[in-house]
Design an enzyme around this catalytic site. Structure first.
Site, PDB file in Angstrom:
ATOM      1  N   ASP A 339     -25.472  -2.843 -11.145  1.00 10.12           N
ATOM      2  CA  ASP A 339     -26.464  -2.252 -10.426  1.00 10.12           C
ATOM      3  C   ASP A 339     -27.571  -1.892 -11.489  1.00 10.12           C
ATOM      4  OD1 ASP A 339     -24.728  -2.118  -8.065  1.00 10.12           O
ATOM      5  OD2 ASP A 339     -24.368   0.059  -8.452  1.00 10.12           O
ATOM      6  N   ASP A 362     -25.712  -6.813  -8.517  1.00  9.06           N
ATOM      7  CA  ASP A 362     -25.032  -6.017  -7.267  1.00  9.06           C
ATOM      8  C   ASP A 362     -26.149  -5.327  -6.779  1.00  9.06           C
ATOM      9  OD1 ASP A 362     -23.447  -4.879  -5.421  1.00  9.06           O
ATOM     10  OD2 ASP A 362     -22.291  -3.722  -6.822  1.00  9.06           O
ATOM     11  N   ASP A 366     -28.538   1.808  -5.612  1.00  9.29           N
ATOM     12  CA  ASP A 366     -27.422   2.324  -4.814  1.00  9.29           C
ATOM     13  C   ASP A 366     -27.077   3.910  -5.201  1.00  9.29           C
ATOM     14  OD1 ASP A 366     -26.985  -0.232  -3.952  1.00  9.29           O
ATOM     15  OD2 ASP A 366     -25.055  -0.628  -5.158  1.00  9.29           O
ATOM     16  N   ARG A 419     -29.640  -4.460   3.160  1.00 12.34           N
ATOM     17  CA  ARG A 419     -29.383  -3.224   2.472  1.00 12.34           C
ATOM     18  C   ARG A 419     -30.887  -2.724   2.351  1.00 12.34           C
ATOM     19  NH1 ARG A 419     -24.153  -3.947  -1.491  1.00 12.34           N
ATOM     20  NH2 ARG A 419     -22.681  -4.743  -0.134  1.00 12.34           N
TER      21      ARG A 419
END
Length: 527
Positions: A339, A362, A366, A419
């Site tokens: 991330d 990724d 997050d 997302r």
């Protein structure tokens, strides 16, 4: 798993990649000389002297020296070892037999009785010393806040005649000595027991002594402003998000300086000068930090920032030492191997603002595992697929229900397919005044009984802009006062959601003005 050059260079590279997420490798250009994470269940290649050494399971396989009645050492590395070297390991002290005892990493070990050591002592301090055939000789000591039963990252650097010791990525001791010019790496329990893991030896050279401190141009590292949204709320013992306010300000322009600064256990404002390449993996940020890019060209590449304790499913309520009060602003993130920014394990009061994020592996941002009271604002995300995740698993209700309270406002979701964010369990998740452009899968996906309030946004070329039936268990969403243009679909929403106004005050701008406002104001160089 272990490696040793020159015979096993391929294994060394693989070992470095495996442990990179757990270890702070001081430089992206450092070569790995040796590594062992004991995942293979044995300690073949370690030469032991004294004590009782064995591979045990301590969360994962690790190397333990049991008992406190011996002067125990274990050496690794072939031949005569290496000259310049940085030896690092995670170390968990267990028990000490009296005073003047320590558990340690060793550098330039010529034998089991001739070496430099950086020890965690029975007094909680760090001790830098040497053995020259007899009793330990102390060269320098420093405060380190060492506690038994807790993991500590310990690194001893030996370059030329300079010795430097780091505990939890902060330099605590240094000195010079000419006794040993080369040797192997090692571990020790001097009448003490401990568990050791993730041993890594690199050829990194330390900075000059004294280090060269970058000069911050006047007015270029500004810490003004405060968040709107959940990061402003008084909750969980923290009133708003102030980051490093009240602490000193430091400038950093190397990976070693950056990682040492963000890991300090005290308030600190860290001014990032230029683009810094950090080692692969995620690098921990401690509480009470402001990490602020200087100008419009500063950032981080090669790795990401982790705000939170190690992941665990067993913890279901916020621990007292949860990471909190962190600000990340005005930074570009590129090429993360995991991330770009990860917030986890009940971390709270985090403000992620005016950053430019792209080309990661990724997620770009997050937020998961019970984290809450977070504001994500004025960021420009682009050239990346899996943009922002809020809640990582449909089965994580025990940690997430009643938490994951996050505000997303004035962000530019620029060609990020999915997302934007994808949400589980959080309520309310407040998404307002963002500009969505060409998100080919979904805009806001609200799942797993999450409650999403989506208002005042501008959706352009977004086929499925807001949905609570995207995949998996359904959520609840309220979509109001949004603009949908140029082949954008209609919201697919149902249910009721808590109002964000029950937690904080805010003003929703006219959604027709959002595109221009966000394109002009989101990203770096705008604060």
């Amino acid at each position: 798993m272990r490696s040793n050059t020159p015979l096993h260079l391929a294994c060394a590279a693989l070992g470095a990649a495996i442990v990179a997420a757990l270890l702070i490798i001081p430089s992206a250009s450092a070569a790995t000389l040796f590594s062992d994470d004991f995942q293979d269940g044995d300690a073949t290649g370690w030469a032991r002297s004294g004590g009782s050494w064995s591979v045990v399971t301590d969360g994962s396989p690790a190397y333990r020296q049991s008992g406190t009645s011996a002067d125990a050492r274990a050496l690794a590395g072939g031949g005569s070892g290496w000259g310049d070297q940085a030896v690092q390991a995670r170390v968990k002290p267990i028990a000490y037999n009296g005073s003047g005892r320590y558990v340690a990493v060793l550098a330039r070990a010529q034998s089991s009785s001739n070496y430099y050591f950086l020890g965690l002592s029975n007094t909680g301090a760090a001790v830098l010393g040497k053995r020259t055939g007899g009793a330990p000789i102390t060269l320098a000591t420093g405060a380190a806040g060492v506690t038994t039963g807790a993991w500590h990252t310990v690194r001893l650097e030996a370059f030329g005649t300079t010795l430097r010791g780091f505990v939890n990525n902060v330099q605590v001791v240094s000195t010079t000595d000419t006794s040993f010019g080369s040797g192997r790496a090692g571990l020790a329990g001097y009448y003490a027991s401990a568990t050791f893991d993730d041993v890594l030896v690199t050829d990194l050279g330390g900075p000059t002594d004294p280090p060269t401190t970058p000069t911050i141009p006047p007015g270029s590292c500004r810490t003004s402003g405060s968040p709107t949204g959940f990061a402003s709320v008084n909750a969980w013992g923290q009133n708003g998000t102030t980051g490093g306010a009240g602490g000193p300000t430091v400038a950093v322009d190397t990976a070693a300086e950056l990682l040492a600064a963000i890991g300090q256990q005290s308030p600190l404002t860290v001014c990032v000068m230029g683009t810094i390449t950090v080692p692969a993996g995620m690098h921990d940020v401690a509480s009470d930090k402001t990490i602020l890019g200087v100008g419009a060209t500063s950032g981080i590449t090669g790795g990401g920032l982790n705000i939170g304790l190690p992941a665990s499913d067993a913890v279901t309520s916020p621990p007292a030492d949860a990471v909190h009060n962190v600000i990340i602003r005005n930074l570009s993130f590129r090429g993360a191997t995991d991330d770009s920014i990860n917030v986890q394990m009940f971390s709270h009061h985090v403000w992620i603002d005016h950053n430019d994020l792209a080309d990661g592996y990724d997620g770009l941002i997050d937020i998961k595992r019970g984290s809450s009271y977070v504001t994500v604002s004025w960021n420009h995300t682009h050239d990346h697929t899996k943009n922002m995740l809020l809640g990582h698993d449909d089965g994580n209700a025990a940690q997430d229900v009643g938490r994951l309270k996050v505000t997303y406002h004035n962000n530019w979701f620029d060609g990020t397919p999915q997302r934007n964010p994808r949400v589980r369990f959080g309520e309310p998740v407040h998404v307002y005044n963002n500009y969505y452009f060409y998100n080919t899968d979904t805009g806001v996906a609200c799942q797993a009984d999450a409650g999403c309030l989506v208002e005042g946004n501008y959706f352009e070329r977004v086929e499925e802009p807001v949905t609570n039936s995207y995949a998996g268990p359904g959520g609840r969403c309220v979509a109001r006062n949004n603009v949908f243009v140029n082949e954008s679909g209609a919201p697919d929403c149902s249910g009721t959601v808590q109002e964000a106004s029950a937690y904080y005050s805010y003003t929703v701008a006219d959604p027709n003005s959002v595109k221009a406002t966000v394109m002009a104001g989101a990203g770096v160089g705008k604060i």
